[in-house]
Design a protein around this motif. Sequence first.
Motif, PDB file in Angstrom:
ATOM      1  N   PHE A 136       0.836  -1.204   0.000  1.00  0.00           N
ATOM      2  CA  PHE A 136       0.000   0.000   0.000  1.00  0.00           C
ATOM      3  C   PHE A 136       0.872   1.256   0.000  1.00  0.00           C
ATOM      4  O   PHE A 136       0.651   2.189  -0.794  1.00  0.00           O
ATOM      5  CB  PHE A 136      -0.921   0.002   1.219  1.00  0.00           C
ATOM      6  CG  PHE A 136      -1.643   1.307   1.421  1.00  0.00           C
ATOM      7  CD1 PHE A 136      -2.754   1.642   0.644  1.00  0.00           C
ATOM      8  CD2 PHE A 136      -1.201   2.217   2.372  1.00  0.00           C
ATOM      9  CE1 PHE A 136      -3.403   2.857   0.825  1.00  0.00           C
ATOM     10  CE2 PHE A 136      -1.839   3.425   2.562  1.00  0.00           C
ATOM     11  CZ  PHE A 136      -2.944   3.753   1.789  1.00  0.00           C
ATOM     12  N   LEU A 137       1.867   1.287   0.870  1.00  0.00           N
ATOM     13  CA  LEU A 137       2.744   2.458   0.955  1.00  0.00           C
ATOM     14  C   LEU A 137       3.519   2.670  -0.347  1.00  0.00           C
ATOM     15  O   LEU A 137       3.664   3.807  -0.812  1.00  0.00           O
ATOM     16  CB  LEU A 137       3.715   2.307   2.117  1.00  0.00           C
ATOM     17  CG  LEU A 137       3.150   2.482   3.524  1.00  0.00           C
ATOM     18  CD1 LEU A 137       4.228   2.193   4.573  1.00  0.00           C
ATOM     19  CD2 LEU A 137       2.598   3.888   3.722  1.00  0.00           C
ATOM     20  N   LEU A 138       4.014   1.582  -0.916  1.00  0.00           N
ATOM     21  CA  LEU A 138       4.760   1.703  -2.160  1.00  0.00           C
ATOM     22  C   LEU A 138       3.907   2.360  -3.245  1.00  0.00           C
ATOM     23  O   LEU A 138       4.363   3.272  -3.945  1.00  0.00           O
ATOM     24  CB  LEU A 138       5.239   0.330  -2.636  1.00  0.00           C
ATOM     25  CG  LEU A 138       6.370  -0.324  -1.823  1.00  0.00           C
ATOM     26  CD1 LEU A 138       6.629  -1.738  -2.313  1.00  0.00           C
ATOM     27  CD2 LEU A 138       7.644   0.505  -1.930  1.00  0.00           C
ATOM     28  N   GLY A 139       2.659   1.912  -3.375  1.00  0.00           N
ATOM     29  CA  GLY A 139       1.767   2.492  -4.386  1.00  0.00           C
ATOM     30  C   GLY A 139       1.508   3.972  -4.142  1.00  0.00           C
ATOM     31  O   GLY A 139       1.563   4.786  -5.075  1.00  0.00           O
ATOM     32  N   GLU A 140       1.227   4.327  -2.884  1.00  0.00           N
ATOM     33  CA  GLU A 140       0.936   5.719  -2.554  1.00  0.00           C
ATOM     34  C   GLU A 140       2.161   6.610  -2.738  1.00  0.00           C
ATOM     35  O   GLU A 140       2.055   7.741  -3.234  1.00  0.00           O
ATOM     36  CB  GLU A 140       0.436   5.814  -1.110  1.00  0.00           C
ATOM     37  CG  GLU A 140      -0.910   5.152  -0.867  1.00  0.00           C
ATOM     38  CD  GLU A 140      -2.037   5.869  -1.593  1.00  0.00           C
ATOM     39  OE1 GLU A 140      -2.067   7.116  -1.527  1.00  0.00           O
ATOM     40  OE2 GLU A 140      -2.867   5.193  -2.230  1.00  0.00           O
ATOM     41  N   LEU A 141       3.314   6.125  -2.335  1.00  0.00           N
ATOM     42  CA  LEU A 141       4.534   6.930  -2.423  1.00  0.00           C
ATOM     43  C   LEU A 141       4.956   7.147  -3.878  1.00  0.00           C
ATOM     44  O   LEU A 141       5.337   8.256  -4.267  1.00  0.00           O
ATOM     45  CB  LEU A 141       5.654   6.262  -1.636  1.00  0.00           C
ATOM     46  CG  LEU A 141       5.498   6.272  -0.111  1.00  0.00           C
ATOM     47  CD1 LEU A 141       6.491   5.315   0.539  1.00  0.00           C
ATOM     48  CD2 LEU A 141       5.699   7.687   0.437  1.00  0.00           C
ATOM     49  N   VAL A 142       4.898   6.087  -4.678  1.00  0.00           N
ATOM     50  CA  VAL A 142       5.274   6.214  -6.090  1.00  0.00           C
ATOM     51  C   VAL A 142       4.337   7.188  -6.798  1.00  0.00           C
ATOM     52  O   VAL A 142       4.777   8.044  -7.584  1.00  0.00           O
ATOM     53  CB  VAL A 142       5.271   4.831  -6.775  1.00  0.00           C
ATOM     54  CG1 VAL A 142       5.395   4.979  -8.293  1.00  0.00           C
ATOM     55  CG2 VAL A 142       6.414   3.974  -6.243  1.00  0.00           C
ATOM     56  N   SER A 143       3.044   7.085  -6.508  1.00  0.00           N
ATOM     57  CA  SER A 143       2.080   7.988  -7.150  1.00  0.00           C
ATOM     58  C   SER A 143       2.262   9.436  -6.705  1.00  0.00           C
ATOM     59  O   SER A 143       1.831  10.365  -7.401  1.00  0.00           O
ATOM     60  CB  SER A 143       0.649   7.524  -6.860  1.00  0.00           C
ATOM     61  OG  SER A 143       0.346   7.646  -5.479  1.00  0.00           O
ATOM     62  N   SER A 144       2.908   9.611  -5.551  1.00  0.00           N
ATOM     63  CA  SER A 144       3.171  10.965  -5.048  1.00  0.00           C
ATOM     64  C   SER A 144       4.525  11.510  -5.504  1.00  0.00           C
ATOM     65  O   SER A 144       4.928  12.601  -5.082  1.00  0.00           O
ATOM     66  CB  SER A 144       3.110  10.981  -3.520  1.00  0.00           C
ATOM     67  OG  SER A 144       1.828  10.614  -3.053  1.00  0.00           O
ATOM     68  N   GLY A 145       5.243  10.722  -6.309  1.00  0.00           N
ATOM     69  CA  GLY A 145       6.484  11.219  -6.888  1.00  0.00           C
ATOM     70  C   GLY A 145       7.751  10.806  -6.154  1.00  0.00           C
ATOM     71  O   GLY A 145       8.825  11.358  -6.408  1.00  0.00           O
ATOM     72  N   TRP A 146       7.650   9.818  -5.245  1.00  0.00           N
ATOM     73  CA  TRP A 146       8.833   9.354  -4.518  1.00  0.00           C
ATOM     74  C   TRP A 146       9.483   8.182  -5.241  1.00  0.00           C
ATOM     75  O   TRP A 146       8.802   7.290  -5.755  1.00  0.00           O
ATOM     76  CB  TRP A 146       8.468   8.898  -3.111  1.00  0.00           C
ATOM     77  CG  TRP A 146       8.074   9.983  -2.159  1.00  0.00           C
ATOM     78  CD1 TRP A 146       6.814  10.417  -1.901  1.00  0.00           C
ATOM     79  CD2 TRP A 146       8.947  10.754  -1.341  1.00  0.00           C
ATOM     80  NE1 TRP A 146       6.836  11.425  -0.963  1.00  0.00           N
ATOM     81  CE2 TRP A 146       8.146  11.659  -0.593  1.00  0.00           C
ATOM     82  CE3 TRP A 146      10.327  10.790  -1.153  1.00  0.00           C
ATOM     83  CZ2 TRP A 146       8.666  12.575   0.311  1.00  0.00           C
ATOM     84  CZ3 TRP A 146      10.858  11.691  -0.251  1.00  0.00           C
ATOM     85  CH2 TRP A 146      10.036  12.565   0.460  1.00  0.00           C
TER      86      TRP A 146
END
Length: 350
Positions: free
Chosen positions: A23-33
């Motif tokens: 879940f965190l990986l998906g959210e972080l990647v979509s936020s530009g991390w």
Amino acid sequence: MPTIALSGNRTDITNPIQKIRSFLLGELVSSGWEISNSYGDQIITLDNIELKIQEADAFIFMPNAQIEDIFYAVSIFVGYQTLDPDLKGKPAVILNTDGSWDLLFELLDQLEIFGTIRQSYRKFLLHSKEPKEALANLSYAARIGIPDSGRKKIISKPTLSFETPLPTVTKSKVCVFCSASMDVEDYIEDGYALGKLLADHNFGCVSGAGTTGVMGSVVQGSVEAGGWTAGSNVPHIIEIEGLPKGLSSFWLRPDIYTRMEVMIERSDAFIIFPGGAGTVQELLALLIFKQSGNPLMAGKPIVLFNRIDKKLQVPFWGKLVTLLNNLANKELFTVVTELEEIIPTLDQLF
């Protein structure tokens, strides 16, 4: 693209934690991390932690905390405390869905009460109980920045390294890890007494070369008793603390990790005296080396001085011992409760 480092490794990831990580990986990647250690295939050690800190712009510490994760998080906090330039503007969030970080929090809370931690660690290591809260805390910290640790530079240029040979009567070199901020009189007296005891029994004294608190008194006790007294420190800490007078040898290092490494390499035994987050960090580094069979710690005993705090009437390192019960083999260190036990214990362990 900024990089965020996630803690944890494959061997300690259970299914619920894997779902949180995904879940965190998906959210972080979509936020530009960009993600460092996205698959949990990296283990933090004293050898690589400085590089990992330099490469990252932020940190999230995952549930199911292991000794390496706790060492990593405490190291980040110590970096904030000591104005480490490699951590400037880099937020850290602890995701504690399973309570595996609770014992560390209890330890740090108690050290704040004792006065060996002057900053509120909760303002630096942002505690989150749910993944969405962790993301919100990350966003908040990235927006407002890292709190001021309240420490200022007092000098601009640290000294260079220098070396004095060991006297032929020296039995062994003993490294003392302890607080540079604690100013309670009976702790200061204990520090001075330990330094003197080491010198009187022909032990060389190695320390973090601090001028203040218990560390400063250990150095003073050893120096004034005529003992060989050495230490290591780093430029950004020397700039806010200075260096003690009378050192026999001094090893300047660029960061706190190579500082720890040279102190470990050039010592034959270790005493964990009352201290703060830095002392916890140093003990964890020793135990990780011990558990991994690193040759730098082969045959080198660790003595933990767990004296009773006279004001609170509780063992100073009681919370630390509880934390270590879940993280490390108890045979890796020896606990003593009286100052007078330390030298005989060292003699027995060598």
